[in-house]
Design an enzyme around this catalytic site. Structure first.
Site, PDB file in Angstrom:
ATOM      1  N   THR A  26      40.599   7.820  29.691  1.00 34.24           N
ATOM      2  CA  THR A  26      41.302   7.257  31.255  1.00 34.24           C
ATOM      3  C   THR A  26      42.229   8.977  31.295  1.00 34.24           C
ATOM      4  OG1 THR A  26      43.024   7.191  30.312  1.00 34.24           O
ATOM      5  CG2 THR A  26      42.580   5.145  31.473  1.00 34.24           C
ATOM      6  N   GLY A  27      41.969   9.382  32.462  1.00 33.82           N
ATOM      7  CA  GLY A  27      42.621  11.082  32.514  1.00 33.82           C
ATOM      8  C   GLY A  27      41.380  12.308  32.152  1.00 33.82           C
ATOM      9  N   ALA A  45      27.085   9.761  22.563  1.00 34.24           N
ATOM     10  CA  ALA A  45      27.417   8.846  22.662  1.00 34.24           C
ATOM     11  C   ALA A  45      27.382   8.920  24.554  1.00 34.24           C
ATOM     12  CB  ALA A  45      29.136   8.578  22.456  1.00 34.24           C
ATOM     13  N   VAL A  47      30.201   8.890  27.859  1.00 28.98           N
ATOM     14  CA  VAL A  47      31.330   9.164  27.489  1.00 28.98           C
ATOM     15  C   VAL A  47      31.699   9.159  29.555  1.00 28.98           C
ATOM     16  CG1 VAL A  47      33.145  10.424  27.510  1.00 28.98           C
ATOM     17  CG2 VAL A  47      31.644  10.863  25.809  1.00 28.98           C
ATOM     18  N   TYR A 180      59.228   9.780  31.577  1.00 27.37           N
ATOM     19  CA  TYR A 180      57.794   9.838  30.658  1.00 27.37           C
ATOM     20  C   TYR A 180      58.092   9.636  29.789  1.00 27.37           C
ATOM     21  CZ  TYR A 180      54.203  12.283  29.056  1.00 27.37           C
ATOM     22  OH  TYR A 180      52.972  12.568  27.826  1.00 27.37           O
ATOM     23  N   SER A 183      57.475   5.821  28.704  1.00 27.11           N
ATOM     24  CA  SER A 183      56.708   5.104  29.925  1.00 27.11           C
ATOM     25  C   SER A 183      56.024   5.597  28.528  1.00 27.11           C
ATOM     26  CB  SER A 183      55.902   5.778  30.688  1.00 27.11           C
ATOM     27  OG  SER A 183      55.469   7.598  30.694  1.00 27.11           O
ATOM     28  N   LYS A 184      55.601   5.950  27.926  1.00 24.98           N
ATOM     29  CA  LYS A 184      55.164   6.550  26.715  1.00 24.98           C
ATOM     30  C   LYS A 184      55.367   5.331  25.016  1.00 24.98           C
ATOM     31  CE  LYS A 184      52.089   8.995  27.466  1.00 24.98           C
ATOM     32  NZ  LYS A 184      50.593   8.832  27.309  1.00 24.98           N
TER      33      LYS A 184
END
Length: 322
Positions: A26-27, A45, A47, A180, A183-184
């Site tokens: 993600t991101g 792989a 991705v 931030y 949230s982390k």
């Protein structure tokens, strides 16, 4: 497994091959997520870059292919702030199994005003934590099919953050950087709690947490058009390089958490030198990150806020003992 028990050599420049494996980042179109994607693409792989912006995702894929000519890389439209869209995004993967999802995406807003999503959630908390909470739940069958890994990328600053369980979305005292960090911290606690629940249920999926240390743009090598570092930026960043690192190196803990067969569920991986720079190593999980009661309460709050328990088939330790 304690850090001293690591025995297998690890070369950050030459990670092991992963042909036939599927990884979702993600991101993955920018920042540390881009370098995680680039490094994993070099292993053979497939991705998948989870990003809401197709233009940025295409630029990232072009950059990756310029460095990894045979890269198997594609884009999945994913907007973690739009909770109602996450299941359809997960369904659009169209894979028979997933070997790892790297929960990397995160926003740090620079506007002083608190912002909310259409669902009424604070934007930072929704994107960084709640969106990943739902996404991993939707991906659980694909991960189980391959005994995969959930790799949650937290932040060094989260270690010194504190959570107000009565105000997880910072309605009373919003500050962008503090929101931030909170949230982390919630995201990292989720990663540890998920592994406990998976172990209690006898699951084969592992949940591993990592953080990039101190990763600065000024110390990050250019990857045009994704990231361009000017000569002036490089020179200004040299003093910081004594203690911190760039985002290419900041990706190393996540990449090792995805690929290293010696990695165990419930571990925390970060840079070797004071947790700020250097090659990845397993760290001791301590302080708030080791608070199982806090993690369980964040889990319950996440269920309340989203209105969904995507892991309801995965019992916690207390349920197993009943």
């Amino acid at each position: 497994m304690p850090p001293t028990a690591q025995t297998a050599p690890w070369d950050v420049r030459r990670p092991p091959r992963a042909d036939g494996k599927n990884f979702l980042i993600t991101g993955g179109n920018a920042g540390i997520g881009y370098f995680v994607a680039e490094q994993l693409a070099g292993t053979g792989a497939t991705v998948v870059l989870g990003s809401r912006d197709s233009t940025k995702a295409n630029a990232a894929m072009t950059s990756i292919r310029s460095r990894v000519p045979d890269a198997r890389v594609r884009h999945l439209r994913l907007d973690l702030s739009d909770l109602s869209s996450i299941k359809s995004s997960a369904d659009a993967l169209e894979l028979d199994g997933l070997d790892a999802v790297v929960c990397n995406a995160g926003v740090l807003l620079d506007q002083p005003q608190r912002q909310e999503t259409e669902d009424g959630h604070e934007l930072t908390f929704a994107t960084n934590h709640l969106g990943h909470f739902l996404l991993v739940g939707c991906l659980a069958p694909l991960l189980a099919a391959r005994a995969g890994r959930v790799v949650t990328t937290g932040s060094f600053v989260a270690k010194s953050a504190s959570l107000d369980l009565a105000d997880l979305q910072s309605a009373r005292d919003y500050q962008p950087k503090r929101a931030y960090a909170r949230s982390k911290l919630a995201q990292m606690l989720f990663g540890f709690e998920l592994d406990r629940r998976l172990r209690a249920a006898g699951g084969t999926t592992l949940s591993v947490v990592n953080h990039p240390g101190g990763a600065l743009d000024s110390l990050t090598p250019s990857r045009p058009p994704v990231h361009i570092r000017t000569t002036g930026q490089r020179l200004r960043g040299l003093p910081a390089g004594l203690a911190l690192q760039g985002k290419e190196a900041g990706a190393w803990p996540a990449v090792r958490a995805v690929l290293d067969p010696s990695v165990r569920g419930g571990q925390l991986w970060g840079p070797r030198r004071l947790g700020l720079r250097g090659e990845p190593r397993a760290e001791v999980v301590q302080g708030q990150l080791a608070d199982t009661a806090l993690a369980a309460r964040v889990w319950a709050a996440s269920v309340d806020l989203t209105g969904v328990d995507p892991f309801e088939a995965v019992p916690g330790p207390a349920q197993r003992e009943q």
